[in-house]
Design a protein around this motif. Structure first.
Motif: not given
Lengths: 117, 410
Positions: A3-7, A80-84, A103-109
Motif C-alpha cells: 500500500y501507499v499511504v498518502l498523508l 505532506g508525506g507518504f509511506y510505502v 492532523g492528517y487526512t490519510i488516503e490508503i491505496r
C-alpha cells in the motif's frame, strides 16, 4: 499487500507554529506507526515532503508540457508525506494508520503490480 | 423453485457461500458456482432430494467452481484474490471433505467483509443482501429503486474493490470487532429503510423486500457480539415492519400512523421487539441512537389508540435523540411530537430556522401544523411547496387531499 499511504495535512502551516512538545508528539506517533507496520508487515519506504510552495508542476496540454510553480491542486490541504508499506490486509493497514498524528487526512491505496515491469 | 429448495436457499445460502469464498478467495466465482449448484438441484432433485441437501449443494458447487476455473482464460485468473488466511482456508477445505462437521458461524466473516467501512454504505447494504442472504440482483435493484443493470454494476464494483484493496475475509480481535458493530448496524438499517421509505415510484413500500432486510438484521445480530446496538436495531425494524399491512389502504393509498387500523399490526412481532428492549430500558446506555428510536417506536406500538399515545414521553425521547445526533430530521420529528403534546404553535416554534433542502417533509409538516393552528393561507402555501418537492405518487395524493380539505373548510 503493498500500500501507499498518502498523508494530507489538514493545516499545512501547523508544523511551523507547533511547540517543541507538539513536534515531539508528532514524531512519537510516526514511530508508533513504524513499529506497528514492522510488527505486522514491513515499511518499504516513506518521506516527509517539503512545503507545497516548493512544488513544481508539469501539465500536458495537446501533447506538450507546461511547467508551472506550485502544487497540482491549489487547496487548503496539501500532501505532506507518504509511506510505502507491505501489510497483510486492509484492516491491519487501517489499524496501523490510526496511530499516525491526527492532523492528517490519510488516503490508503493498494499498489498495482504491473506484469513484466 | 420447489419449497424445499427455497428453504435450503433461505437457511444455508450465506453459510455455503462463506465456505466457498474461504476456499476459492473469489466472490464472483463462489457466487456463480453456488448459483450453478442450486440450478442443478432444481433440475435433478425432483421427488427424491438428497439426504443432506446443504452437503450436496456444497459438493456440487465445488465441482462447478473447478469446472469454471478450468474453462476460464489465464487472464481472468490473474485477477486479485481476496485475503484469506491459511487457517480459514484449511477449515473450509476440511468442511468440504466432511460437511457433517459443525463449524463456527462462517457468515460472520462474510458480514464483516460486505459491510466494510471502505465501501460506500449503499453499496455495502446491497452487497450484504446479495451475498449473505442470496437476495437476487433483480430484487436488490427493486429495493434500492435503481435499474437492474445499475445495481449489477454497483455490485461488481464493490466485489472488485474488496479484492483490490485487500479487505480480509477474517474476524478481527475483540476490540476491533466491537468497533465494527455500529458500521454493520448502519449498513443493515440502510437495507431496511430502502424498502420502507422510498422517495419515488407509486408503491409506498416493498414489504417483501423490507422483510428480507429484517432477516439480515437477525443474521447480523446472531453472528456479531451481543449488545444494546443490535438488540435495539432488531427491535426498531420489527416495530416499523409490524405496521406494514396497516400502512397501505384498500385503494393502495398510504395510511399514516394515527389513521392505521391497529388490529392489522403484527402483534407477535411487536411482542418480540418489546422483549428485546426490556433489558435495556432500565439502564439505557447513553447515546445509543437506535435504542432511542426503538423506544419511540415502542411507545407508538403499545398505545391502544392514536389518542392514547404518550406524546410527552415521545417528545422527551426525541429531544434526547436530537442531542445525540444533531440531525435536522430528528428535529422535525421532535416538532411533530411536541405539537401533539403541547399544541401546533409549540411544534411550529421548533421548525423555525430548520432547513432540509430538497425534502418535502419539512413543508408537509409545517403545512399540517399551520392548518391545525387555523392559519389557512400559510398552510396552503406550505402544501404547495411540499407538493412541488414530493416524488412519491401515493404521498402526493395524500398531500393534495389535505390541501383541498383545507379549502373546503375555508
Amino acid at each position: 499487500m503493498r500500500y501507499v499511504v498518502l498523508l494530507t495535512e489538514t493545516e499545512p502551516e501547523a508544523w511551523d507554529h507547533a511547540t517543541e512538545a507538539e513536534r515531539q508528539a508528532v514524531l512519537v506517533a510516526h514511530r508508533a506507526f513504524d513499529d506497528e507496520v514492522a510488527r505486522r508487515g514491513e515499511v518499504l519506504g516513506g518521506r516527509a515532503l517539503d512545503r507545497s510552495d516548493t512544488a513544481t508542476t508539469l501539465r500536458s496540454v495537446d501533447g506538450t508540457w507546461t511547467v508551472t510553480d506550485g502544487p497540482f491542486a491549489e487547496s487548503a490541504e496539501q500532501l505532506g508525506g507518504f509511506y510505502v508499506v507491505d501489510m497483510p490486509d486492509l484492516d491491519a493497514m487501517i489499524a496501523a494508520a490510526r496511530l499516525l498524528p491526527t492532523g492528517y487526512t490519510i488516503e490508503i491505496r493498494p499498489v498495482v503490480d504491473v506484469p513484466d515491469y | 423453485m420447489t419449497a424445499l429448495l427455497d428453504e435450503v436457499w433461505h437457511d444455508h445460502w450465506g453459510r455455503l457461500l462463506a465456505l466457498l469464498v474461504a476456499q476459492y478467495r473469489r466472490l464472483d466465482l463462489a457466487e456463480d458456482a453456488l448459483a450453478d449448484a442450486f440450478e442443478a438441484a432444481a433440475r435433478t432433485w425432483g421427488d427424491e432430494p438428497p439426504r443432506n441437501p446443504p452437503a450436496w449443494l456444497l459438493t456440487t458447487a465445488r465441482r462447478k467452481a473447478v469446472d469454471r476455473l478450468r474453462a476460464e482464460a489465464i487472464a481472468a485468473r490473474k485477477q486479485p484474490l481476496l485475503v484469506v488466511d491459511a487457517r480459514t482456508q484449511e477449515e473450509a477445505e476440511r468442511h468440504m471433505a466432511d460437511p457433517g462437521e459443525p463449524v463456527l458461524d462462517e457468515r460472520l466473516r462474510l458480514v464483516l467483509m460486505c459491510a466494510h467501512p471502505s465501501l460506500a454504505p449503499e453499496s455495502a447494504a446491497a452487497l450484504t443482501l446479495r451475498l449473505v442472504l442470496g437476495v437476487a440482483t433483480d430484487d436488490v435493484a427493486r429495493l434500492f429503486l435503481v435499474p437492474r443493470a445499475t445495481m449489477a454494476a454497483r455490485l461488481t464494483r464493490a466485489r472488485k474493490k474488496l479484492a483490490a484493496t485487500g479487505v480480509p475475509f477474517a474476524v478481527p480481535g475483540p476490540d476491533d470487532l466491537a468497533a465494527r458493530v455500529p458500521v454493520v448496524a448502519h449498513v443493515a438499517y440502510l437495507a431496511f429503510t430502502a424498502g420502507y421509505a422510498p422517495t419515488s415510484g407509486d408503491q409506498p413500500l416493498r414489504a417483501d423486500l423490507a422483510g428480507e432486510a429484517v432477516r439480515l438484521v437477525r443474521v447480523v445480530r446472531e453472528v456479531l457480539p451481543r449488545g444494546p446496538v443490535l438488540d435495539a436495531l432488531l427491535a426498531l425494524v420489527l416495530l416499523q415492519h409490524s405496521r406494514r399491512d396497516a400502512r397501505v389502504g384498500p385503494d393502495g393509498g398510504l395510511v399514516l400512523l394515527p389513521d392505521q387500523d391497529r388490529s392489522r399490526w403484527r402483534h407477535d412481532e411487536i411482542a418480540e421487539a418489546l422483549a428485546l428492549l426490556t433489558p435495556w430500558v432500565a439502564d439505557a446506555p447513553a447515546g445509543t441512537p437506535y435504542l432511542l428510536e426503538a423506544l419511540i417506536a415502542a411507545e407508538h406500538a403499545v398505545a391502544p389508540t392514536a389518542e392514547d399515545t404518550a406524546w410527552p414521553r415521545i417528545a422527551e425521547l426525541y429531544a434526547e435523540l436530537e442531542a445525540v445526533t444533531g440531525s435536522p430530521v430528528v428535529r422535525l420529528n421532535r416538532a411533530v411530537a411536541v405539537a401533539e403534546a403541547e399544541g401546533p404553535l409549540a411544534g411550529l416554534a421548533l421548525l423555525d430556522g430548520l432547513g432540509l433542502p430538497g425534502s418535502h417533509r419539512l413543508p408537509s409538516v409545517r403545512a399540517e401544523l399551520l392548518a391545525r393552528a387555523g392559519r389557512d393561507d400559510e398552510a396552503r402555501a406550505a402544501y404547495d411547496e411540499a407538493l412541488a418537492l414530493c416524488g412519491n405518487e401515493v404521498e402526493r395524493q395524500h398531500l393534495a387531499a389535505r390541501r383541498s380539505a383545507l379549502e373546503g373548510g375555508a
